[in-house]
Enzyme design. Structure first.
Site, PDB file in Angstrom:
ATOM      1  CD  GLU A  52      -2.999  -1.073   2.257  1.00 41.60           C
ATOM      2  OE1 GLU A  52      -2.871  -0.233   3.168  1.00 41.60           O
ATOM      3  OE2 GLU A  52      -3.922  -1.914   2.219  1.00 41.60           O
ATOM      4  CB  CYS A  53       4.348   1.795  -0.538  1.00 44.03           C
ATOM      5  SG  CYS A  53       5.650   3.044  -0.615  1.00 44.03           S
ATOM      6  N   GLY A  54       3.142   4.318  -2.110  1.00 44.88           N
ATOM      7  CA  GLY A  54       3.171   5.047  -3.375  1.00 44.88           C
ATOM      8  C   GLY A  54       4.200   4.472  -4.344  1.00 44.88           C
ATOM      9  CB  THR A 114       2.949  -0.507  -4.393  1.00 46.03           C
ATOM     10  OG1 THR A 114       3.030  -0.287  -2.978  1.00 46.03           O
ATOM     11  CG2 THR A 114       2.566  -1.950  -4.644  1.00 46.03           C
TER      12      THR A 114
END
Length: 168
Positions: A37-39, A41
Site C-alpha cells: 500500500e505504498c506510493g 508499490t
C-alpha cells in the site's frame, strides 16, 4: 563462511519454510523491502521487468515485505505473494514479512544497513523500496534510495558491471 556475506542468513518463505540465502551464491542480488500500500508499490512491475531483462544471467531480486513505514503492509503470508503476482506479475521470490529497521530488524537487514557488519554500506532503509545490491560473493556493494527506479541506468550499470567483472 564469509562473515561479510549475506549467505550466512536464513530467511522465511511465505509457506513458513526456512531457507538459507546460500542458495544464491554466485548470483548478483537486488534485495528490496516492499509494501503493498505504498506510493512506490508500482515499482514491483519495474522490478519484474528488470528481472526479465537479466533472465538467463546470474541475477535475482529478493523482496522482503515490511510494515515498518506508515503501516503500508497489512498483508500476511500467501496473501503477500498473491498480491504481487496478480497485480504486478511478480515472479521473483517474495519472503515472509519482516522488520527492516530499528532494534527488532531482521538480522539480514541489520547486516545490510550497518557498514561495521557488511564492510561497505552504511544505510538503513528510510522508506519502502530501499534497494541493496549484492555481488556474486554475497557482499553488500551498493544501495539505492526508494525514489531510484529499478530500471534506472544507475542500477542497470551497477548490475552489468558486477555481472561482467565477476565472470572474469
Amino acid at each position: 563462511m564469509n562473515q561479510k556475506s549475506v549467505y550466512q542468513f536464513t530467511v522465511q518463505k511465505l509457506n513458513g519454510e526456512h531457507m538459507s540465502l546460500g542458495i544464491y551464491e554466485g548470483k548478483v542480488l537486488l534485495v528490496v523491502n516492499i509494501a503493498s500500500e505504498c506510493g512506490f508499490t508500482p515499482q514491483l512491475k519495474e522490478l519484474e521487468s528488470l528481472r526479465k531483462d537479466y533472465e538467463g544471467e546470474d541475477f535475482e531480486i529478493l523482496a522482503f515485505p515490511s510494515n515498518d513505514f506508515g503501516g503500508q503492509e497489512p498483508l500476511e503470508g500467501f496473501a503477500l505473494g498473491d498480491f504481487c503476482e496478480k497485480n504486478y506479475g511478480v515472479s521473483f521470490p517474495v519472503f515472509e514479512k519482516i522488520r527492516v529497521r530499528g532494534d527488532y530488524a531482521h538480522p539480514l537487514y541489520k547486516f545490510l544497513s550497518d557498514k561495521k557488519l557488511n564492510g561497505n554500506v552504511g544505510a538503513s532503509p528510510r522508506w519502502n523500496f530501499h534497494k541493496y545490491l549484492i555481488n556474486t560473493r554475497g557482499e553488500t556493494v551498493d544501495f539505492f534510495y526508494p525514489f531510484t527506479k529499478p530500471n534506472s541506468s544507475r542500477i542497470k550499470k551497477r548490475i552489468n558491471k558486477l555481472l561482467i567483472t565477476e565472470k572474469l
